[in-house]
Design an enzyme around this catalytic site. Structure first.
Site, PDB file in Angstrom:
ATOM      1  N   CYS A 258       0.850  -1.199   0.000  1.00  0.00           N
ATOM      2  CA  CYS A 258       0.000   0.000   0.000  1.00  0.00           C
ATOM      3  C   CYS A 258       0.885   1.249   0.000  1.00  0.00           C
ATOM      4  O   CYS A 258       0.450   2.320   0.434  1.00  0.00           O
ATOM      5  CB  CYS A 258      -0.907   0.017   1.238  1.00  0.00           C
ATOM      6  N   ARG A 260       4.010   2.320  -2.636  1.00  0.00           N
ATOM      7  CA  ARG A 260       4.201   2.876  -3.969  1.00  0.00           C
ATOM      8  C   ARG A 260       4.411   1.756  -4.985  1.00  0.00           C
ATOM      9  O   ARG A 260       5.096   0.774  -4.705  1.00  0.00           O
ATOM     10  CB  ARG A 260       5.441   3.786  -4.012  1.00  0.00           C
ATOM     11  N   GLU A 289      -0.324   3.259 -13.229  1.00  0.00           N
ATOM     12  CA  GLU A 289      -1.670   3.596 -12.733  1.00  0.00           C
ATOM     13  C   GLU A 289      -2.302   4.595 -13.683  1.00  0.00           C
ATOM     14  O   GLU A 289      -1.614   5.544 -14.089  1.00  0.00           O
ATOM     15  CB  GLU A 289      -1.581   4.188 -11.321  1.00  0.00           C
ATOM     16  N   HIS A 308      -5.397   2.325  -5.600  1.00  0.00           N
ATOM     17  CA  HIS A 308      -4.656   3.384  -4.891  1.00  0.00           C
ATOM     18  C   HIS A 308      -5.583   4.202  -3.977  1.00  0.00           C
ATOM     19  O   HIS A 308      -5.730   5.417  -4.140  1.00  0.00           O
ATOM     20  CB  HIS A 308      -3.941   4.305  -5.892  1.00  0.00           C
ATOM     21  N   ALA A 311      -5.332   6.480   1.034  1.00  0.00           N
ATOM     22  CA  ALA A 311      -5.695   7.718   1.740  1.00  0.00           C
ATOM     23  C   ALA A 311      -7.128   8.143   1.415  1.00  0.00           C
ATOM     24  O   ALA A 311      -7.559   9.226   1.818  1.00  0.00           O
ATOM     25  CB  ALA A 311      -4.730   8.824   1.336  1.00  0.00           C
TER      26      ALA A 311
HETATM   27  C1  MLT Z   1      -0.119   9.635  -0.762  1.00  0.00           C
HETATM   28  O1  MLT Z   1       1.037   9.648  -1.177  1.00  0.00           O
HETATM   29  O2  MLT Z   1      -0.543  10.522  -0.019  1.00  0.00           O
HETATM   30  C2  MLT Z   1      -1.040   8.521  -1.131  1.00  0.00           C
HETATM   31  O3  MLT Z   1      -0.424   7.588  -1.928  1.00  0.00           O
HETATM   32  C3  MLT Z   1      -2.359   8.977  -1.633  1.00  0.00           C
HETATM   33  C4  MLT Z   1      -2.352   9.681  -2.946  1.00  0.00           C
HETATM   34  O4  MLT Z   1      -1.409   9.659  -3.704  1.00  0.00           O
HETATM   35  O5  MLT Z   1      -3.342  10.315  -3.246  1.00  0.00           O
END
Ligand code: MLT
Length: 346
Positions: A258, A260, A289, A308, A311
Site C-alpha cells: 500500500c 508505492r 496507474e 490506490h 488515503a
Molecule cells: C499519498 O502519497 O498521499 C497517497 O499515496 C495517496 C495519494 O497519492 O493520493
C-alpha cells in the site's frame, strides 16, 4: 478581486520583491470543501479543476501563485519550467514522486506536503488487505457471485503467531505493527534509516539485511518510498527466500503493498503466484496507474487489488486538505512551513 501584496521573500533568500497575499491557487486533483473554505477564508482565490498536461505546458498556470495537487497531476520539470509564476506547490498527501523537486527548487518554488494526515487510513487498508489475503475474502466473494459454495477451497490461516515483515518502519508501518501485534503477530522490520531504539520500543525485531527479513517472514508489507534503491526490492530472488510456513503450519507467503508502485516487481510477482511461491498478493499501488485493462496480474485468482485508495477516506481527505491548506497559507505569508519537502529551502 483586488490583490494585496505581501513581502514573501524571506524564505526565498531575503529579497524585497513582493508577491500577492491574496493569491490565486489552482487545485487540480480535488480537495475537501472544508479545506477550500480555509484557503478562501485566508483571502485566497481557489480555482478547482483538473488541468491536462498539454494545457499545463501551454501556460495554464500563468497568473497562479500556488498549485495544490494529489497524485494525478504530474508536475514534471517541463511543466515547472513554464510555470515560474508559482511560489508554492502543495502536495495533498505524502508521496511527492509526481513533482520534480529539483526543478521546483531551481525555480524557487517551495514544495510542501501533508505527511501525517492519512496514516490511520493507510494502516487500516493494509490490515484489511492482510486479513483479506489469509481468509480469502475477495476470492470467496468472487466465487459466490458465480453461485458457488466453495467452503473447502476457502480454508485460510490465522495471522496470530506468524511473522510480519515490514519494509520501512515509519508512522504507517508502526501503526500496522500495533494492530498486527494485537492480532498476535510477531513484528519484524528492515529499515536502514531507523534508530534501533525505535524498533526496540515498538517490540519489533530490526533486521540488518533485507534478505534476512524475507528468510524469516511469511507475510511482508511494504511501507517505504519508491527510490532507485527500493525499485523492485521485492523481486523473484527474495520472494523465493520466504519460508512459507511457521510452527508447522503451511500458511504460504503473502505480499502486501500500500506504499508505492514499482517497489514490487509485478512480473516476478505474477510468476511467483503462478508457481505458488507466493500464496497471495494484495496491491493498492501499481507500476502503471491506472492499471491497464488486460494486466494479467489483476486476473490471477490469488491476487486482489484496490485502485490506490490508501488515503481515500472521508476522514483522511478532510485532514489532508486542512493540513495542506494551512501549509500553503503559511508559505504564501512568507513564513517557513513545517512540511517543506525540497531541500533548497530546508
Ligand atoms: C499519498 O502519497 O498521499 C497517497 O499515496 C495517496 C495519494 O497519492 O493520493
Amino acid at each position: 478581486m483586488s490583490r494585496v501584496c505581501l513581502p514573501l521573500k524571506n524564505v526565498h533568500g531575503g529579497t524585497t520583491s513582493e508577491l500577492p497575499i491574496m493569491a490565486r491557487i489552482a487545485v487540480t486533483d480535488g480537495m475537501a470543501p472544508a479545506a477550500v473554505a480555509v484557503l478562501e477564508k485566508a483571502g485566497h482565490e481557489v480555482v478547482l479543476g483538473y488541468i491536462e498536461k498539454s494545457d499545463l505546458l501551454s501556460g495554464a498556470l500563468d497568473g497562479f501563485d500556488a498549485i495544490i495537487v494529489r497524485s494525478a497531476t504530474k508536475l514534471t520539470a517541463d511543466v515547472i519550467e513554464v510555470s515560474q509564476g508559482l511560489s508554492v506547490i502543495g502536495r495533498a498527501g505524502v508521496g511527492v514522486d509526481n513533482i520534480d523537486l529539483e526543478a521546483a527548487g531551481s525555480a524557487g518554488i517551495m514544495v510542501v506536503n501533508a505527511p501525517n494526515a492519512s496514516t490511520q487510513s493507510v494502516v487500516e487498508l493494509t490490515i484489511g488487505h492482510l486479513l483479506s489475503s489469509v481468509r480469502h475474502i475477495p476470492k470467496s466473494d468472487r466465487s459466490m457471485r458465480q453461485n458457488k459454495w466453495e467452503k473447502k477451497a476457502m480454508k485460510g490461516t490465522e495471522l496470530s503467531g506468524k511473522c510480519l515483515g515490514l519494509i520501512g518502519f515509519g508512522r504507517i508501518a508502526q501503526g500496522v505493527a500495533n494492530v498486527a501485534k494485537s492480532l498476535g503477530m510477531e513484528i519484524h522490520t528492515y529499515d536502514p534509516y531507523l534508530p534501533p531504539k525505535v524498533a526496540k520500543a515498538q517490540g519489533a525485531y530490526l533486521h540488518k539485511k533485507i534478505d534476512s527479513l524475507f528468510k524469516t517472514c511469511t507475510h511482508i508489507s511494504i511501507h517505504c518510498n519508491l527510490t532507485e534503491e527500493t525499485h523492485h526490492l521485492v523481486n523473484e530472488k527474495r520472494m523465493k527466500m520466504m519460508p512459507g510456513k511457521k510452527g508447522g503450519i503451511v500458511c504460504g507467503n503473502h505480499i502486501i503493498n500500500c506504499a508505492r508502485g514499482g517497489i514490487v516487481d509485478e512480473g516476478a510477482l505474477l510468476e511467483a503466484l503462478e508457481v505458488g511461491t507466493i500464496a497471495s498478493a494484495a496491491l493498492d499501488v501499481f507500476e502503471i496507474e491506472p492499471v491497464p485493462d488486460s494486466a494479467p496480474l489483476i486476473q490471477h485468482e490469488n491476487f486482489h487489488g484496490t485502485p490506490h485508495i490508501g488515503a481515500a477516506t472521508l476522514e483522511a481527505q478532510h485532514r489532508v486538505g486542512i493540513d495542506i491548506a494551512q501549509e500553503v497559507i503559511t508559505a504564501l505569508k512568507g513564513q517557513k512551513p513545517t512540511t517543506l519537502v525540497n531541500s533548497k529551502f530546508l
